[in-house]
Design a protein around this motif. Sequence first.
Motif, PDB file in Angstrom:
ATOM      1  N   TYR A 159       0.815  -1.214   0.000  1.00 46.63           N
ATOM      2  CA  TYR A 159       0.000   0.000   0.000  1.00 46.63           C
ATOM      3  C   TYR A 159       0.858   1.278   0.000  1.00 46.63           C
ATOM      4  N   GLU A 160       1.855   1.317   0.888  1.00 49.91           N
ATOM      5  CA  GLU A 160       2.667   2.534   1.011  1.00 49.91           C
ATOM      6  C   GLU A 160       3.356   2.867  -0.317  1.00 49.91           C
ATOM      7  N   LEU A 161       3.792   1.818  -1.012  1.00 48.48           N
ATOM      8  CA  LEU A 161       4.490   2.037  -2.278  1.00 48.48           C
ATOM      9  C   LEU A 161       3.524   2.592  -3.333  1.00 48.48           C
ATOM     10  N   ALA A 162       2.336   1.993  -3.384  1.00 46.53           N
ATOM     11  CA  ALA A 162       1.330   2.469  -4.339  1.00 46.53           C
ATOM     12  C   ALA A 162       0.991   3.939  -4.055  1.00 46.53           C
ATOM     13  N   MET A 163       0.906   4.282  -2.778  1.00 42.82           N
ATOM     14  CA  MET A 163       0.569   5.662  -2.420  1.00 42.82           C
ATOM     15  C   MET A 163       1.703   6.628  -2.776  1.00 42.82           C
ATOM     16  N   LYS A 164       2.934   6.145  -2.620  1.00 38.96           N
ATOM     17  CA  LYS A 164       4.081   6.981  -3.002  1.00 38.96           C
ATOM     18  C   LYS A 164       4.046   7.249  -4.507  1.00 38.96           C
ATOM     19  N   ALA A 165       3.757   6.180  -5.265  1.00 38.80           N
ATOM     20  CA  ALA A 165       3.693   6.334  -6.727  1.00 38.80           C
ATOM     21  C   ALA A 165       2.603   7.348  -7.076  1.00 38.80           C
ATOM     22  N   GLU A 166       1.481   7.258  -6.360  1.00 29.64           N
ATOM     23  CA  GLU A 166       0.377   8.193  -6.595  1.00 29.64           C
ATOM     24  C   GLU A 166       0.826   9.629  -6.292  1.00 29.64           C
ATOM     25  N   GLU A 167       1.546   9.771  -5.199  1.00 29.04           N
ATOM     26  CA  GLU A 167       2.021  11.111  -4.797  1.00 29.04           C
ATOM     27  C   GLU A 167       2.994  11.671  -5.847  1.00 29.04           C
ATOM     28  N   TRP A 168       3.952  10.846  -6.278  1.00 23.67           N
ATOM     29  CA  TRP A 168       4.955  11.326  -7.234  1.00 23.67           C
ATOM     30  C   TRP A 168       4.316  11.645  -8.589  1.00 23.67           C
ATOM     31  N   LEU A 169       3.411  10.793  -9.019  1.00 23.21           N
ATOM     32  CA  LEU A 169       2.780  11.036 -10.322  1.00 23.21           C
ATOM     33  C   LEU A 169       1.867  12.266 -10.258  1.00 23.21           C
ATOM     34  N   SER A 170       1.240  12.463  -9.104  1.00 24.57           N
ATOM     35  CA  SER A 170       0.352  13.622  -8.962  1.00 24.57           C
ATOM     36  C   SER A 170       1.129  14.932  -9.065  1.00 24.57           C
ATOM     37  N   PRO A 178      -1.838  11.595 -20.713  1.00 23.26           N
ATOM     38  CA  PRO A 178      -1.950  10.561 -21.753  1.00 23.26           C
ATOM     39  C   PRO A 178      -1.472   9.198 -21.277  1.00 23.26           C
ATOM     40  N   LEU A 179      -0.433   9.199 -20.459  1.00 24.43           N
ATOM     41  CA  LEU A 179       0.103   7.931 -19.966  1.00 24.43           C
ATOM     42  C   LEU A 179      -0.886   7.243 -19.018  1.00 24.43           C
ATOM     43  N   LEU A 180      -1.585   8.041 -18.238  1.00 24.42           N
ATOM     44  CA  LEU A 180      -2.571   7.480 -17.311  1.00 24.42           C
ATOM     45  C   LEU A 180      -3.759   6.887 -18.070  1.00 24.42           C
ATOM     46  N   LYS A 190      -7.103  -1.919  -8.451  1.00 24.16           N
ATOM     47  CA  LYS A 190      -6.535  -0.777  -7.707  1.00 24.16           C
ATOM     48  C   LYS A 190      -5.716   0.166  -8.592  1.00 24.16           C
ATOM     49  N   GLU A 191      -4.925  -0.402  -9.527  1.00 28.24           N
ATOM     50  CA  GLU A 191      -4.080   0.473 -10.353  1.00 28.24           C
ATOM     51  C   GLU A 191      -4.948   1.497 -11.086  1.00 28.24           C
ATOM     52  N   MET A 192      -6.090   1.028 -11.615  1.00 30.66           N
ATOM     53  CA  MET A 192      -6.950   1.929 -12.379  1.00 30.66           C
ATOM     54  C   MET A 192      -7.617   2.972 -11.454  1.00 30.66           C
ATOM     55  N   VAL A 193      -7.957   2.511 -10.248  1.00 27.11           N
ATOM     56  CA  VAL A 193      -8.569   3.449  -9.289  1.00 27.11           C
ATOM     57  C   VAL A 193      -7.571   4.571  -8.985  1.00 27.11           C
ATOM     58  N   ARG A 194      -6.327   4.165  -8.771  1.00 29.00           N
ATOM     59  CA  ARG A 194      -5.319   5.182  -8.429  1.00 29.00           C
ATOM     60  C   ARG A 194      -4.981   6.045  -9.638  1.00 29.00           C
ATOM     61  N   VAL A 198      -4.910  10.079  -9.603  1.00 29.14           N
ATOM     62  CA  VAL A 198      -3.845  10.957 -10.131  1.00 29.14           C
ATOM     63  C   VAL A 198      -4.441  11.920 -11.167  1.00 29.14           C
ATOM     64  N   LEU A 199      -5.322  11.393 -12.008  1.00 27.93           N
ATOM     65  CA  LEU A 199      -5.986  12.253 -13.001  1.00 27.93           C
ATOM     66  C   LEU A 199      -6.710  13.404 -12.308  1.00 27.93           C
ATOM     67  N   GLU A 200      -7.407  13.055 -11.232  1.00 29.45           N
ATOM     68  CA  GLU A 200      -8.130  14.093 -10.479  1.00 29.45           C
ATOM     69  C   GLU A 200      -7.171  15.134  -9.928  1.00 29.45           C
ATOM     70  N   ALA A 201      -6.029  14.622  -9.401  1.00 30.92           N
ATOM     71  CA  ALA A 201      -5.063  15.539  -8.787  1.00 30.92           C
ATOM     72  C   ALA A 201      -4.466  16.490  -9.814  1.00 30.92           C
ATOM     73  N   VAL A 202      -4.189  16.004 -11.025  1.00 33.93           N
ATOM     74  CA  VAL A 202      -3.510  16.871 -12.000  1.00 33.93           C
ATOM     75  C   VAL A 202      -4.476  17.631 -12.904  1.00 33.93           C
ATOM     76  N   ALA A 203      -5.681  17.082 -13.130  1.00 30.78           N
ATOM     77  CA  ALA A 203      -6.572  17.713 -14.115  1.00 30.78           C
ATOM     78  C   ALA A 203      -7.908  18.159 -13.544  1.00 30.78           C
ATOM     79  N   LYS A 204      -8.237  17.677 -12.390  1.00 33.34           N
ATOM     80  CA  LYS A 204      -9.538  17.969 -11.766  1.00 33.34           C
ATOM     81  C   LYS A 204     -10.682  17.764 -12.779  1.00 33.34           C
ATOM     82  N   GLY A 205     -11.476  18.822 -13.000  1.00 34.26           N
ATOM     83  CA  GLY A 205     -12.648  18.687 -13.877  1.00 34.26           C
ATOM     84  C   GLY A 205     -12.335  18.660 -15.365  1.00 34.26           C
ATOM     85  N   LYS A 206     -11.068  18.943 -15.733  1.00 41.40           N
ATOM     86  CA  LYS A 206     -10.728  18.968 -17.162  1.00 41.40           C
ATOM     87  C   LYS A 206     -10.899  17.606 -17.818  1.00 41.40           C
TER      88      LYS A 206
END
Lengths: 632, 481
Positions: A159-170, A178-180, A190-194, A198-206
């Motif tokens: 879990y911690e690793l997945a969350m770190k990846a989410e944080e770094w990608l965000s 495009p990569l997401l 879970k990968e798709m959920v995260r 990340v999409l939400e964090a970087v693009a929000k409503g876009k």
Amino acid sequence: MELTPLYELRERLKFGAIAGTSLIGEDFRLTRAMDTLAPIEAGSPIIGKLLQAVRVILSSDCKDKGAALMDALSLCDAILTTQGLVDVSGEMEPIKQNYTGSTIINIPYSVLNPLQDALENSGAGRYTYIIDMHNEHPEYFQDYRMKNILVKALGAGYYELAMKAEEWLSAEGETIIPLLKHNFEPKGKKEMVRRIHVLEAVAKGKENDFYLSLLNTAAGEVKAAAIYALRHEQSNSELLIELTKTQKGAAAKMANWALAGFENQKALTYFETLAHKKPEHAAEYLTASNTEEAGNLVADMLSSMLDTWIEKKEEMPDSFRDQFQKLLYALTGKSGSAVCNFYKRAASYKTSLDKIEIGKKGCLSLQRMPGTYRHYSFSKIMPVILLHSIVIHPSEDLIALAAELFECYGQKYAAPYLMSELLTKDSKTAYEHAKPILKNSFSILGKIKGDKEVREMITLVLENVFWDNEEKCQTMQLCYYDFVHEKTYFFMRKLAEPMHLGWYKSMESCEAYEELLLKMIQPDNKEVRDFLLTYYKKIADKKADNYHYAAALKDLGFLDFEGMIFEYCEKRKSINLCELQNFVELIPLSNEKKAAELEQFLKKYEDNKTKLRYSDGILRIVDELKVNTVGI
Amino acid sequence: MQKITNEMILALAPNSTAAVNGSKISKKGGFIRLEQTADDTFFLGECKGSGKSNYITTADFIDVNQPVFRCSCPSRQFPCKHSLGLLYEMMEGKKFELSDIPEDIIQKRAKKEDRTKKAQETLNSDGKEKKTAAKKVNQAALAKKLRKQLEGLELITKMVSELLNMGLGAMGGSALNTYRQLSKQLGDYYLPGPQKLINSLILTMEKYQKDGEVTHYEDSVDVLKRLNTLVKKSRQYLNNKLESKEVLQDDNLLFEELGGIWKLAELANLGLSKENVRLIQLSFWVEYDDASKEYIDNGYWVDVDTGEVNYTKNYRPLKALKYIKQEDTIFMALQVPNICYYPGEGNQRIRWEGMTMEEVTSADLQKIRNAAVLLAPAVKAAKNTLKNTLSNPMYITLIQFSEILRCGNEMVVMDSSNKTILLGDRKDLEPTIYRLSMLPDSSLLKNHVLLGAFYYDQDTHRIRIQPLSIITPEQIVRLLY
């Protein structure tokens, strides 16, 4: 050259190897493939050679059919390789780059492969390896080969690793989008959920269209995440209301959570209706909203329950308490006239309602509230909720309310008042206003008697004050529970100015605050540092357990640590080797000096002919210190 | 002062940990004395360590291609972390006091020089070894070995014949045990090459028993084909040698295929060597061979002057893993005084001892780009190599391309004559195609040079290329490592 008969022949020869050469003569398909090739035999010597090789297998004279079969297969493959197709037909288009935010870094195999392996596979120690690598070589994570691996790491089982990846990608920004979206599996896990997170964090409503597109294709937790992502666009209100009716389970819940964050009439009307039909549900979802409308709704529901409570004047069932608690959770962070009026009304009952028991436990719990797991009576819980509300949402009306309630009801509302002063006033004014409370409280505390409740209230404020090294400021830190993702995180609110020296001086007399003051060190305030240095030096000299104070002294810039390791060992009845190791590492002396102090301690026991149970362990530490003679 | 780079240190280090530890010693001020000779060939460092007395570490650059490191520490790693630490001190430009060469080093240098002289005395003017009485080979022993190998080959022939008579479908349970025993037996017949193939066959069939995937049959057939050809050709080769009584080692490919190990001197004796070669590594990866229980470090190198692409292989058996250094990606150019080639077609295996590292220049990159060919000749050369059953299943070369494009779900390389070929990911290699769409700049996909691995894809009956690196005028972009 027509190659289909050759492919067929090759296939039959392969099946000959699987089924056995003893049966190969019975394979009519093999004969048929040979017949198809026979017409070109004369014109193509190589095909003739191949057919001859196959005939050898089929002949009854063949002594080693296995070798003959392999010869024929080798020849067939050689022909097929030389005839292998090369040219490509069809419409061609430029390759669309999935990600343009990276760079090309020369990373050797010995670094890139283990890093990739740690991110993609499981195994002990990989998390620390990745984090260390990220700290030491952040540039490696910018290499174009790493981005896709980081996206895959979103699905890591750890879990911690997945969350770190989410944080770094965000933190990558919109270039990562495009990569997401590349190879997105709507029915994934879970990968798709995260990826959506990340999409939400970087693009929000876009990326609203993308979230909408998932409604028809996604399933399970991916669908729920996509629905929750719709909260970034107010125009999704109607759709979300519809989804609350058409979806079930997590998807329906997420539609509700998403709606709760909206500030529009449609959403408000929806929750008003829900508050009538299923108040416990409305109470839960409204925790996600800090709008005045949501505050009014929650305050109205609480007032109405309070009316019932006062009216019955008897023990209320558990279900009542649960719903009441949920509404109190929802009240946290909300403001507005209805909310303030509810606080005032609640305060006006003083402790009278504490006598009426709610449910079996007889008190309210803040178990799921930010920063606390305590149980409170009604009169105690309201100041705590106000305190947390001020930290989360320090609106003018809540600040004014804290002052008003403190004026009317005194010490009981000291905590929210002190908090609001620290968040809004300059250092000196905040202290001047707090001085009477502190003087009164700490003189009581110093003697360990008096009003325990007041001490608790002040502790609630001070125990959450930290020094933020990155921002170089003092902050109020609350552990906040995220009901949507069912996880806790820290909420930080910067104090208007760092705390005045007076606070520290007031706390000096109370032993209970020794450790609390450690967190309140202000590294760039010389006055405070000097005061605390003298304070902790006194304690360290006095106490056997100087482990914690040594760290404080080091932070405060104390230099004279000589003899402290010896003292640490000597003052203790028994030594925890692990703690000793940490202590030795902590002390800013050369390794030679550290080793000498430990040897001095050991020698003392040798001279006294006393056997030390842990002398071997200490000797090991001495050896290690000597290996790294350079030291800290 | 000798020019030392971090990459050079990493290349010399037995493993990355040793290099890190060396760097730590240097950073923490572990060296209390640094000395060097005026001629810049000898460097000495006195380093604090865990022992009572300090370690004396030296680096002797009398032969810059093969510096000699010595240290008084008890480490079995070579060079040890102290020697690497000394190199870091040199790299950092720390101040070395001038001193004379210690007496023991002078003696050691003299001994080394004597050894080199003796070795050169045994060579002819053309670099080949003289046939001296002392070096006389025991021909009878060699002939005996060849006969033993022939016996082993007969054993394999019998086994393959029986196996194919029953069919691969019957190769389960007890039959596999028989083949395992046979594989062990082959150790007595000096046939490690065929033994590895049989192990590979057993492993493939074991996989089939586990997952029932029919693709394992295809893999088994490939192994059997190779085994059959190897046995057949080797039998003929060995019989010819025995009949002609020319039992000495020659440059036949089968020597290595049967499991023989070449010494550099033997390759040089056969004239398979070249002097002063400038090499640049274009791709690197490590694979694990379960059949031989070893890691193999693969490096693909281009000879800057000729444009030939050849490869290095470093075998690291599991049993000896901690004693053999893992090779790594090298981003510098290597200036090799003498390089040896293994017999073979297509890409040849190369080996050398001693080299110096230099920065890759834009002239180097230009030369590499100039050596690239269009698709048509590359495909022709690839087909010629790949059709041979005993050849490497991939042929790696440099291709000029005008663009890398998408065609449906596939990716295509197009050259300036509008010839096209599909890209693919070989199953034995890490995938690289997806990385093309990850590149930070789409201009990298136009008008550059591609290092590509040609292979035959049996499923689609196509020749494909797995992209390994892109060479631009400015850099080498590695798609793998």
